[in-house]
Design an enzyme around this catalytic site. Structure first.
Site, PDB file in Angstrom:
ATOM      1  CG  ASN A   9      35.590  42.477  33.835  1.00 49.66           C
ATOM      2  OD1 ASN A   9      34.575  41.874  33.498  1.00 49.66           O
ATOM      3  ND2 ASN A   9      35.568  43.636  34.488  1.00 49.66           N
ATOM      4  CE  LYS A  11      35.411  46.146  32.063  1.00 50.71           C
ATOM      5  NZ  LYS A  11      35.813  47.559  32.080  1.00 50.71           N
ATOM      6  CG  HIS A  98      34.542  46.167  37.802  1.00 48.03           C
ATOM      7  ND1 HIS A  98      34.145  47.319  37.162  1.00 48.03           N
ATOM      8  CD2 HIS A  98      35.679  45.768  37.192  1.00 48.03           C
ATOM      9  CE1 HIS A  98      35.009  47.594  36.193  1.00 48.03           C
ATOM     10  NE2 HIS A  98      35.955  46.662  36.200  1.00 48.03           N
ATOM     11  CD  GLU A 100      33.031  48.782  34.020  1.00 50.21           C
ATOM     12  OE1 GLU A 100      32.574  47.637  33.821  1.00 50.21           O
ATOM     13  OE2 GLU A 100      34.065  49.206  33.465  1.00 50.21           O
ATOM     14  CD  GLU A 170      39.981  46.693  37.632  1.00 53.95           C
ATOM     15  OE1 GLU A 170      40.429  46.219  36.593  1.00 53.95           O
ATOM     16  OE2 GLU A 170      38.771  46.781  37.882  1.00 53.95           O
ATOM     17  N   GLY A 176      39.269  51.483  30.861  1.00 56.07           N
ATOM     18  CA  GLY A 176      38.650  51.696  29.551  1.00 56.07           C
ATOM     19  C   GLY A 176      38.986  53.024  28.911  1.00 56.07           C
ATOM     20  CB  SER A 216      44.231  51.342  30.026  1.00 54.68           C
ATOM     21  OG  SER A 216      42.978  51.970  29.856  1.00 54.68           O
TER      22      SER A 216
HETATM   23  P1  PGA Z   1      40.194  47.868  30.876  1.00 48.02           P
HETATM   24  O1  PGA Z   1      39.216  47.367  32.043  1.00 48.02           O
HETATM   25  O2  PGA Z   1      41.343  46.904  30.824  1.00 48.02           O
HETATM   26  O3  PGA Z   1      39.355  47.848  29.628  1.00 48.02           O
HETATM   27  O4  PGA Z   1      40.643  49.242  31.251  1.00 48.02           O
HETATM   28  C1  PGA Z   1      39.720  46.810  33.221  1.00 48.02           C
HETATM   29  C2  PGA Z   1      38.573  46.441  34.131  1.00 48.02           C
HETATM   30  O5  PGA Z   1      37.564  47.145  34.149  1.00 48.02           O
HETATM   31  O6  PGA Z   1      38.641  45.434  34.856  1.00 48.02           O
END
Ligand code: PGA
Length: 255
Positions: A9, A11, A98, A100, A170, A176, A216
């Site tokens: 992803n 983003k 997601h 976010e 997730e 993140g 992460s």
């Molecule tokens: P990350 O993000 O691996 O940077 O923690 C995962 C995601 O948001 O899909």
């Protein structure tokens, strides 16, 4: 047979030149180094979907995904992208829900149910994201919260349509932050989600459901997470922006 998938992803990252370089490197590394049955999905900024197809067309195991689609087919929604548009550009996957998007764009379980319907009606595979906050985990509410996200956004589907979805668990506190769920925490939640699916759609459907872990995940912890019996791959954010690290994570799924 449960499908194994490692999805990146990106983003809102990368310029055009950087996106071209990253996609081409990932495709070359997958073609040269990855042997085995793992699907790779690159969920890139929508703007870059058409220009990256020339790379993914060269790799049978690598496909493109969008990061979102609207819940309606067309209309006066300035700035939005619909599932029929993605289908018309031959985009096979889309991320739906997601955290976010849920947090910053206030997407609800009911809206996400419509997005899933819209994706499926257009032949696009939704990667449905779910996961709890730290407060919910600390209040021991995490299993109820995540199973309810799945119920409210996917349990209206026919068994046939349900079987097409990919799930991504997730935990929000792990996205993140550098705080990964332990493999025991990931396995525990994935097993609960599989039981939840079995109670509604039966053991076979649950057994065949692909459930990715995200949050992460990196080249150091991927092998341990992917070794869990109910973890079928990963949804990778930050670590998917570096071709070498992302390829190593894909290889951890195969190993
Ligand atoms: P990350 O993000 O691996 O940077 O923690 C995962 C995601 O948001 O899909």
């Amino acid at each position: 047979m449960r499908k194994k998938i490692v999805a990146g992803n990106w983003k809102m990252n990368k310029t055009q030149a950087e996106a071209l370089a990253l996609a081409s490197e990932v495709v070359n590394m997958v073609n040269d180094e990855v042997r085995g049955n793992v699907g790779v999905v690159l969920c890139v900024p929508a703007l870059y979907l058409p220009i990256l197809q020339k790379f993914t067309n060269l790799a049978p195991n690598v496909a493109l995904g969008a990061q979102n689609c609207h819940n309606l087919a067309a209309g006066a929604f300035t700035g939005e992208i619909s599932a029929p548009m993605l289908a018309s550009m031959d985009v096979p996957y889309v991320l739906v829900g997601h955290s976010e998007r849920r947090q910053y764009f206030h997407e609800t379980n009911a809206q996400l149910a419509q997005k899933i319907d819209m994706a499926l009606a257009n032949g696009i595979i939704p990667i449905f994201c779910c996961g709890e906050s730290l407060q919910q985990r600390q209040a021991n509410d995490h299993f109820d919260f995540v199973t309810n996200q799945i119920t409210e956004s996917t349990f209206h589907l026919s068994p046939q349509d349900f079987g097409k979805i990919v799930f991504a668990y997730e935990p929000i506190w792990a996205i993140g932050t550098g705080l990964t769920a332990s493999s025991a925490q990931a396995q525990e939640m994935h097993a609960v989600l599989r039981q939840h699916i079995a109670a509604k759609y039966g053991e076979d459907t649950a057994d065949n459901a692909t459930i990715l872990y995200g949050g992460s995940c990196n080249e150091k912890n991927a092998a341990e997470l992917f070794a869990c019996p109910d973890v079928d791959g990963g949804l990778i954010g930050g670590a998917s922006l570096k071709s070498r690290e992302f390829a190593n994570i894909i290889k951890a799924m195969v190993a």
